[in-house]
Design a protein around this motif. Structure first.
Motif, PDB file in Angstrom:
ATOM      1  N   LEU A 670       0.807  -1.221   0.000  1.00  0.00           N
ATOM      2  CA  LEU A 670       0.000   0.000   0.000  1.00  0.00           C
ATOM      3  C   LEU A 670       0.843   1.276   0.000  1.00  0.00           C
ATOM      4  O   LEU A 670       0.460   2.298  -0.575  1.00  0.00           O
ATOM      5  N   PRO A 673       2.884   3.029  -4.070  1.00  0.00           N
ATOM      6  CA  PRO A 673       2.090   3.136  -5.305  1.00  0.00           C
ATOM      7  C   PRO A 673       3.003   3.349  -6.505  1.00  0.00           C
ATOM      8  O   PRO A 673       4.074   3.953  -6.387  1.00  0.00           O
ATOM      9  N   HIS A 754      -5.146  -0.459  -5.172  1.00  0.00           N
ATOM     10  CA  HIS A 754      -4.392  -1.598  -4.641  1.00  0.00           C
ATOM     11  C   HIS A 754      -5.382  -2.662  -4.191  1.00  0.00           C
ATOM     12  O   HIS A 754      -6.210  -2.424  -3.311  1.00  0.00           O
ATOM     13  N   TRP A 801      -1.236  -3.691  -7.877  1.00  0.00           N
ATOM     14  CA  TRP A 801      -1.668  -2.337  -8.213  1.00  0.00           C
ATOM     15  C   TRP A 801      -2.307  -2.312  -9.598  1.00  0.00           C
ATOM     16  O   TRP A 801      -1.855  -2.979 -10.526  1.00  0.00           O
TER      17      TRP A 801
END
Length: 848
Positions: A670, A673, A754, A801
């Motif tokens: 997380l 990104p 995510h 992602w």
């Protein structure tokens, strides 16, 4: 007279020589399924024999003639059974009594003599074989094989049904009966020369309870299905070592099975601790004393136990002491090993001397690759196939005849035909929700001749047996129309829970009500004729026909008719509930009260009407109670319900973290990104313009629970399906929030998402990566439009992602409503899913 010889040798082994000496009159037509038929006397023979020579000569008239079934002086019990079975079916179908005599009492003035037997037990049959150069032996036609020939003998018509073993005689008379047609006054026998044997030597039908074999007509059905083995087990798996055996019951089953030529295995759980081995051996010895023919080593879902090779060696030694070797030893490997031939368990146990020729039952398809894998670990025969029948969580009252494609691995006719030479034994497992004529024949007749298998032909013979030859086309039309009707209905697969009841079948789309009503009217017309004709034409006992076939059909049609006429709460409740929950989330409690009160009477009335018209539905009272309870909820009741869901979500997440997934690791990505792309002079950075997470504004339907969950100091949207409840299509959960759109290039916006999810990827200890693909999905919805979705069947334990470009956002729009939704699109059973979605980033994509 012109002699024309035409035949099909599907094995390529030159077996045609056995029937070339028989002259055939007229022309022949080679049918696509591998057997020939003359246009005027064509008969659908199921299973399709390997070789048939049809004559264009007029069928042999049996009307007004005396017919005698002649058995050998040394006839075995199965041969005597074959004679009785033929006589019983002729009397049942045509109302004629054919005498059964011994060859020592040659039929005298009988116009037609049907000789049933083996060369070793029937002198007259043996004489015909010698005179006509017919090789009837274990070599030709071969194991379980038979020959049908027709002769003239001093003005008498003689029909010979010869078996290479006692079972072959039974199977030959089964085919002979299919050659007989017409009515009592116009009875005739199609003239044919038939040479047949099975492709797959062993064809079985184990049952969960020994007593099932003594249900009326059960063993006769298995014989007609070409089943030649059964086994004795106590429940789903096997007898446990030391179990008290029902000796009288077992003795009767073994006696009746032997009368029909069937092999009986004794099945005992061998996945046990070492100190239980003596008890297992004691139970096997008891079974041998009662008369079983073979020993079944069952590990199955109970597991490998502590000493599988030692346990197996002891059973094999006991078998050798009683001449039970080779195919008289069967084994079900444990979880993991019964799906995967090259599993370590299989390698180790295959090395035990004697296991290389045993029947190894795997659920994996017995295709060329699995046969080669089995040979590579030492197997000296072909793999055997445990074909798991479909599991129907809540079955219709009547289900059309299911094809083998409905079972594990979904093998269609094309795939099934390729398995012909790679399988040593086949058996179906399960299917007791269905009438048994809809189960055993499917795999039994396929196993006899995979290359000639046609499911439509199989259905035709089943319909002709159960309902009568005059109703075959009607039953095809009925079941095809019923299948179309059932496709318009949404059937329950989940059980009732506190979040959703198991609804009786209902229309998928209310707009399809006229089409459904038209199908019902058509079905009612056909059913009237079936009800009128079937009792006169069936080969089943009248009570069996009524209770197991006709009444369930009537009940199913009545139920379906009610289902399309009723108004179910499910048709309108989702929209109503969404309004109620939105009002509560917005704290507009008076508005919520008005909405709740406005449907109270309608909800109560509809629930009562469904309960009154569908009393036979298994979960009907739970269904009525659920909706009655929803009608009683006031605003405070709804708020408590939402609070209860939140508490249950927390408990589910703790359960997942303990049993199924390392939740903390699922969110590790997380903080990283994918904002940068390219490298060096080409490197660019995407700009984060807003970040948002849906709030606790849950919308739901079914067993999914959703809410905000904190892990590793970060908050995520969490959706958890129940680990213990089946789920139906359409079950869902939603969480919504808002994203602020700040000044930016509004034509270059994207969402960064995510996603981490886990599923139950194992089945029976075997890992299947994409087991639940296409079943469950997660979506992102922007202002009512789906902009992204992902299949949450594939496992993403470590997260992934996604960058999703969105349509240009109008300059005057400052907020985007973002909804996360998970939903079931197919029903699932014994699966769980945990879906975690991190805060969604609104990013402005860098210039190329």
């Amino acid at each position: 007279m012109m002699t024309l010889i035409l035949g099909v040798d599907q094995t390529g082994d030159g077996l045609m020589r056995s029937i070339l000496s028989v002259p055939i009159v007229g022309s022949l037509l080679l049918a696509a399924c591998g057997w020939a038929a003359a246009a005027d006397s064509q008969k659908l023979l199921v299973p399709a024999p390997r070789k048939v020579q049809w004559s264009s000569e007029e069928p042999l008239s049996l009307a007004g003639k005396s017919v005698a079934i002649v058995v050998g002086a040394k006839a075995t019990d199965p041969e005597k059974y074959a004679a009785r079975r033929l006589a019983e079916q002729v009397e049942k179908r045509f109302g004629l009594k054919w005498q059964i005599v011994s060859e020592d009492s040659w039929p005298g003035d009988a116009n037609v003599a049907i000789l049933l037997g083996q060369r070793s037990t029937h002198r007259r049959l043996d004489k015909l074989c010698r005179e006509s150069n017919i090789d009837l032996s274990e070599d030709s036609p071969g194991f379980d094989g038979y020959v049908i020939e027709m002769f003239k003998d001093d003005g008498r018509d003689v029909v010979m049904v010869g078996g290479c073993n006692p079972r072959g005689v039974i199977y030959g008379q089964d085919t002979l009966f299919q050659l007989i047609g017409g009515s009592k006054d116009r009875l005739a026998l199609a003239r044919a020369s038939i040479f047949d044997r099975p492709t797959i030597p062993w064809r079985g039908r184990p049952q969960t309870q020994v007593a099932h074999y003594l249900r009326p007509g059960e063993l006769d059905l298995l014989v007609a299905s070409r089943v030649n083995f059964i086994d004795l087990r106590n429940g789903t798996y096997a007898y446990e070592g030391g179990d008290e055996l029902e000796k009288e019951l077992i003795t009767e089953v073994i006696r009746e099975a032997h009368r029909r030529g069937m092999i009986v295995y004794g099945t005992v759980n061998t996945g046990i601790p070492r100190d239980r081995q003596d008890a297992v051996m004691g139970t096997f010895r008891e079974m041998i004393a009662l008369g079983v023919d073979g020993l079944w080593i069952s590990f199955d879902d109970k597991g490998p136990g502590e000493d599988p090779t030692g346990m197996t060696a002891r059973v094999l030694e006991l078998g050798r002491q009683h001449n039970m070797t080779g195919s008289l030893i069967a084994i079900t490997p444990p979880k993991g090993a019964y799906q995967e031939v090259l599993h370590k368990f299989n390698r180790d146990v295959m090395a035990v001397a004697g296991m290389e020729k045993a029947l190894w039952f795997w659920t994996a398809l017995p295709n060329q690759q699995n046969a080669a894998d089995a040979a590579s670990i030492g197997m000296r025969c072909r793999p055997s196939w445990w074909h798991n029948w479909p599991r129907i969580e809540i079955a219709p009252l009547h289900h059309p005849v299911p094809a083998m494609v409905k079972g594990w691995h979904g093998p269609d006719d094309e795939i099934l035909a390729t398995l012909a030479n790679t399988c040593e034994a086949v058996m179906p497992w399960g299917g007791n929700q269905l009438p048994q004529w809809y189960v055993a024949p499917i795999s039994g007749w396929w196993g006899w001749n995979p290359a000639g298998h046609r499911f439509s032909d199989v259905r035709s013979r089943i319909y002709g047996t159960v309902f009568g030859p005059g109703l075959v086309e009607k039953m095809h039309a009925f079941e095809d129309a019923l299948t179309q009707l059932q496709a318009l209905l949404r059937h329950p697969f989940s059980r009732s829970s506190k979040w959703q009841p198991a609804c009786p079948p209902r229309l998928r789309r209310i707009e399809e009500r006229p089409a459904a009503a038209k199908l019902v009217a058509r079905l009612e017309t056909i059913l009237t004729e079936i009800d009128k004709t079937a009792p006169q034409q069936t080969l089943l006992d009248g009570r069996q026909l009524e209770e197991q076939y006709l009444q369930p059909i009537r009940d199913e049609l009545d139920s379906n008719k009610a289902s399309i006429e009723l108004s179910f709460p499910e048709y309108w409740w989702p929209d109503h509930q969404r309004k109620v929950l939105t009002a509560i989330h917005d704290r507009q409690l008076s508005e919520a009260d008005k909405l709740i009160a406005s449907v109270h009477d309608r909800l109560t009335k509809e629930a009562a009407e469904v309960g009154g018209r569908l009393p036979g539905f298994k979960s009907i009272q739970e269904y009525v109670d659920f909706w009655t309870g929803r009608a009683k909820l006031n605003v405070e009741g709804w708020r408590k319900l939402l609070a209860d869901r939140r508490k249950e979500l927390d408990a589910r997440l703790e359960d997942y973290a303990y049993c199924c997934a390392k939740v903390k690791e699922m969110t590790d990505g997380l903080s990283r990104p994918p904002l940068d792309w390219g490298t060096g002079r080409w490197e660019r950075t995407h700009r984060v313009r807003a970040t948002a997470l849906p709030t606790e504004r849950e919308q739901f339907g079914g067993n999914w629970l959703g809410g905000v969950y904190e892990v590793n100091g970060q908050r995520v949207a969490a959706f958890a399906a129940s680990r213990r409840e089946p789920c139906s299509e359409g079950e869902f959960c939603e969480l919504s929030g808002r994203l602020q759109v700040t000044p930016c290039r509004r034509d270059r916006l994207a969402l960064m998402i995510h996603l981490a999810n886990v599923n139950k990827q194992a089945i029976g200890g075997h890992h299947v990566d994409y087991r639940w693909s296409d079943h469950r999905f997660v979506q992102v919805i922007l202002d009512g439009k789906v902009v992204w979705e992902a299949d949450v069947g594939p496992d993403r334990t470590n997260g992934e992602w996604f960058v999703v470009k969105i349509p240009p956002v109008p300059e005057d729009l400052q907020w985007l409503t973002v909804t996360l939704r998970v939903e079931d699109r197919l029903w699932t059973m014994n699966n769980y899913s945990l879906v975690l979605v991190g805060p969604i980033r609104l990013v402005e994509l860098a210039e190329p």
